[in-house]
Enzyme design. Structure first.
Site, PDB file in Angstrom:
ATOM      1  N   ASN A 108       0.846  -1.191   0.000  1.00 10.99           N
ATOM      2  CA  ASN A 108       0.000   0.000   0.000  1.00 10.99           C
ATOM      3  C   ASN A 108       0.881   1.241   0.000  1.00 10.99           C
ATOM      4  OD1 ASN A 108      -2.433   1.562   0.251  1.00 10.99           O
ATOM      5  ND2 ASN A 108      -1.958   1.878   2.416  1.00 10.99           N
ATOM      6  N   HIS A 110       0.762   5.284   1.177  1.00  5.37           N
ATOM      7  CA  HIS A 110      -0.011   6.150   2.073  1.00  5.37           C
ATOM      8  C   HIS A 110       0.627   7.544   2.081  1.00  5.37           C
ATOM      9  CE1 HIS A 110      -2.645   7.186   5.394  1.00  5.37           C
ATOM     10  NE2 HIS A 110      -1.599   7.773   5.946  1.00  5.37           N
ATOM     11  N   SER A 137       4.641   7.008   2.256  1.00  2.00           N
ATOM     12  CA  SER A 137       5.205   5.747   2.753  1.00  2.00           C
ATOM     13  C   SER A 137       4.627   4.601   1.956  1.00  2.00           C
ATOM     14  CB  SER A 137       4.814   5.524   4.224  1.00  2.00           C
ATOM     15  OG  SER A 137       5.181   6.604   5.043  1.00  2.00           O
ATOM     16  N   ASP A 146      -2.981   0.953   7.892  1.00  4.65           N
ATOM     17  CA  ASP A 146      -1.787   1.782   7.671  1.00  4.65           C
ATOM     18  C   ASP A 146      -0.666   1.458   8.665  1.00  4.65           C
ATOM     19  OD1 ASP A 146      -3.073   3.081   5.552  1.00  4.65           O
ATOM     20  OD2 ASP A 146      -3.931   4.598   6.892  1.00  4.65           O
TER      21      ASP A 146
HETATM   22  C1  GRF Z   1      -2.584   8.709  -3.203  1.00  4.97           C
HETATM   23  O1  GRF Z   1      -2.244   9.938  -2.645  1.00  4.97           O
HETATM   24  C2  GRF Z   1      -2.300   7.601  -2.237  1.00  4.97           C
HETATM   25  O2  GRF Z   1      -1.260   7.884  -1.364  1.00  4.97           O
HETATM   26  C3  GRF Z   1      -3.585   7.489  -1.477  1.00  4.97           C
HETATM   27  O3  GRF Z   1      -4.587   7.765  -2.417  1.00  4.97           O
HETATM   28  C4  GRF Z   1      -4.063   8.596  -3.443  1.00  4.97           C
HETATM   29  C5  GRF Z   1      -4.379   7.924  -4.749  1.00  4.97           C
HETATM   30  O4  GRF Z   1      -4.179   8.726  -5.861  1.00  4.97           O
HETATM   31  N1  GRF Z   1      -3.669   6.201  -0.846  1.00  4.97           N
HETATM   32  P1  GRF Z   1      -4.294   8.115  -7.320  1.00  4.97           P
HETATM   33  O5  GRF Z   1      -5.654   7.453  -7.452  1.00  4.97           O
HETATM   34  O6  GRF Z   1      -3.184   7.127  -7.502  1.00  4.97           O
HETATM   35  O7  GRF Z   1      -4.176   9.292  -8.231  1.00  4.97           O
END
Ligand code: GRF
Length: 224
Positions: A108, A110, A137, A146
């Site tokens: 994932n 984050h 991260s 998370d």
């Molecule tokens: C990213 O900022 C990621 O960190 C978070 O959701 C957002 C997704 O953006 N989990 P995208 O759909 O990849 O443009």
């Protein structure tokens, strides 16, 4: 045989796009076998289709429990036997039904320097706290939201006039460079979750994961 990925999205899919671009143009030795979304209107589905990728939608609202939704996703993904399942802006909390099915190969990203700011509204929280540094991260996913073992973090500076939008844009730029790098380590069979922690090549990573140089500052910072 190249490394098989399944990518889960809920939104615009800019991280998915970064992976597609790295595969197409930067020799990332992986293939995306399925892009799975819980929302039919996720912008990332169009990105997947224009790259010729297989897509599927499993709408969480068609399920009366998180477990049943997760089981439907497991049923869709398991036959593909993905080497790595990549959460890229997938905005549903996963239950053990899903996490256990893909434990040790579930990643994932984050938008904070974990363990700071798990959950939502990370940019606002970093600004409200007056942090001088924020970032993103990447971690292996465990049953704690998370909270899984960290693989890599990319700090970005918080600038004096930042607001949520400018800061989130800077963090996303870092995400788009960091995620393909981490997926490459997986594809090159260099990155594993072991009983002792996260292993990259022949070393165990520290609890922060690998902290990469300031990505927002570009390649000169890396070279320096
Ligand atoms: C990213 O900022 C990621 O960190 C978070 O959701 C957002 C997704 O953006 N989990 P995208 O759909 O990849 O443009």
């Amino acid at each position: 045989m190249s490394h098989s990925l399944a990518v889960l999205i809920s939104g615009s899919g800019s991280n998915l796009q970064a992976l597609i671009d790295a595969i197409e143009h930067q020799g990332l030795p992986a293939r995306i076998d399925l892009v799975l979304s819980n929302r039919a209107d996720a912008g990332g589905l169009a990105r997947a289709k224009s790259a010729g990728l297989a897509t599927a939608v499993i709408d969480h609202r068609d399920h009366d429990s998180r477990e049943s939704f997760d089981q439907a996703m497991v049923d869709r993904l398991a036959p593909l036997a993905p080497d790595t399942v990549v959460l890229a802006g997938f905005m549903r909390i996963l239950t053990p039904v899903f996490v256990r099915a893909f434990s040790d190969r579930l990643l994932n990203i984050h938008p904070s320097l974990l363990p700071k700011y798990p959950g939502l509204h990370t940019h606002r929280r970093a600004l409200d706290a007056g942090d001088s540094q924020h970032g993103c991260s990447i971690h292996f996913v465990t049953e704690e939201l998370d909270g899984g073992p960290l693989i890599a973090q990319a700090p970005v500076p918080v600038l004096p006039n930042d607001h949520e939008e400018t800061l989130s844009k800077r963090v996303q730029q870092a995400e788009h460079r960091l995620y393909p790098d981490v997926v490459r380590w997986r594809a090159e069979r260099r990155l594993f979750l072991t009983a002792n922690g996260v292993q990259l090549d022949d070393r165990l990573l520290p609890p922060t994961g690998l902290v990469v140089p300031d990505l927002a500052a570009g390649d000169t910072a890396r070279a320096g």
